[in-house]
Design an enzyme around this catalytic site. Structure first.
Site, PDB file in Angstrom:
ATOM      1  CG  ASP A 135      39.690 -25.494  63.876  1.00  0.00           C
ATOM      2  OD1 ASP A 135      39.448 -26.392  63.177  1.00  0.00           O
ATOM      3  OD2 ASP A 135      40.903 -25.572  64.409  1.00  0.00           O
ATOM      4  CD  GLU A 136      41.119 -27.122  58.429  1.00  0.00           C
ATOM      5  OE1 GLU A 136      42.059 -27.431  59.215  1.00  0.00           O
ATOM      6  OE2 GLU A 136      40.622 -27.783  57.613  1.00  0.00           O
TER       7      GLU A 136
END
Length: 380
Positions: free
Chosen positions: A120-121
């Site tokens: 998610d990054e």
DNA sequence: TCTGGGGTCCTAGGACCC
DNA sequence: TCTGGGGTCCTAGGACCC
């Protein structure tokens, strides 16, 4: 991405929007994949946290749940006391991976120099993106946010700064759906007041040691003598702490990398004993080896270092590993080497976790010929 | 109320080689 | 009689991150 797993769940269960929801515990089984009809399930159909029995932690909580004090990595039994009415959903990594690919595709379409930092990054190098310098990067950040929202329905927060260290901190200034821009001159006013723990690379252990030295904020860390930090934390880490506090970070945005290891591990529903539960442990152990082998084959890697990890009932962990002559992706070969590792640890105490790891990875294309030469193509 | 699963990187000691 | 200075590889544990 903002509350990533929870936000993905809210896309398919829109009726949960605004409610406290936590993701964690059991893995969703393939048969449980959400169908279109699930979007209309009544709230009574969802499991409440208070009914949860067993081990496991929260991976993500919605912002409504966070208001009750529950958060990532918290045990589910503890979370159940804080917010018994929260709705509990099992994790569905396949779904999160699909959304992960989707948002990264959007990012790359705007800014191709992107570094993957997990599900998610990402880090993005704006430097050479046309228009990337407009309003200090805000215009491009807005376009990326809008692009991700349009493609996935998900929101994200973006930090813009002269380097990765500061950008990561900035990305947390204004969640959810924020954009924060940090310039070098903002160090004293916006970074130094923060607790040291906000630096990516200072975890709970280092933070506790810093606190014991009376160092609580990044500004206090910055005022320390480098020599003193080196005395306390070692040459490399001490110097890094000082640089980090001054916002110095020269790391490049790395767009490609090869995996170093692959592993599978599992925490049992109840603690198992090596003698008493021998058969069950044996089945789990073999299954872990088969899963790692399948992962290696699917992704096209072989490894030479086979290791195991045990966690005892009292939470102590031990690892053992062994390096074999030729890299493998064969389940039986992994099982044999891992079995030898297992024989080198004491098995008197009950176990709560067992894991199998293959390291020293090389692409399988580089390995086939070695096995041909050794006359062991079946172990490849 | 005990605390998931998948990773990376670092350190430090010992074996071994030149 | 006691004792070099590299270098690489292997192993175990630990800190940290998502």
């Amino acid at each position: 991405m903002d509350a990533f797993f929870a936000s993905v769940e809210l896309l398919r269960y829109p009726q949960l929007r605004g409610l406290p929801v936590v993701i964690g515990g059991r893995r969703r089984t393939p048969q449980e994949g959400a169908s279109a009809a699930d979007a209309a399930l009544p709230l009574s159909a969802f499991e409440r946290l208070r009914n949860y029995q067993g081990r496991g932690v929260i991976t993500t909580a919605t912002y409504a749940a966070r208001a009750f004090g529950v958060g990532s990595a918290m045990g589910l039994m503890k979370a159940a006391r804080l917010c018994p009415d929260a709705i509990l959903l099992p994790v569905d990594f396949d779904a999160y991976r699909r959304y992960s690919r989707a948002f990264k595709d959007v990012v790359r379409s705007f800014a191709p120099v992107m570094e993957d930092r997990g599900i998610d990054e990402v880090y993005i190098d704006f430097t050479h993106v046309p228009g990337g310098q407009e309003q200090g990067g805000r215009v491009l950040a807005q376009r990326i946010q809008q692009g991700i929202l349009a493609a996935t329905g998900l929101t994200c927060s973006i930090g813009v700064a002269p380097n990765k260290l500061l950008a990561k901190m900035a990305s947390e200034f204004d969640k959810p759906q924020g954009i924060s821009i940090i310039f070098e001159g903002d160090l004293a006013t916006r970074i130094w007041p923060l607790p040291c723990r906000k630096i990516n690379g200072i975890g709970p252990k280092t933070d506790a040691r810093l606190q014991a030295l009376g160092i609580h904020t990044i500004g206090e860390l910055a005022q320390q003598d480098v020599a003193a930090l080196v005395r306390h934390f070692g040459k490399a880490y001490g110097a890094w702490l000082h640089d980090a506090a001054w916002g110095r970070d020269e790391r490049a945005v790395v767009t490609a990398s090869e995996p170093v290891s692959m592993s599978r591990e599992t925490t049992f529903e109840r603690d198992l004993h090596a003698v008493h539960d021998r058969a069950e442990l044996g089945r789990i152990f073999t299954a872990l080896c088969e899963r790692v082998a399948a992962d290696l084959q699917r992704k096209g890697y072989c490894g030479r270092t086979i290791g195991i990890k045990l966690r005892y009932a009292d939470f102590r962990s031990v690892t053992r590993e062994q390096t074999i002559a030729l890299p493998t992706q064969d389940a039986a070969t992994i099982r044999r080497a891992a079995g030898q590792c297992l024989r080198r640890v004491a098995l008197t105490q009950r176990l709560r976790l067992l894991g199998v790891r293959v390291g020293n990875l090389v692409p399988q294309s580089e390995v086939a010929l070695q096995h041909m030469a050794a006359g062991t193509p079946e172990l490849f």
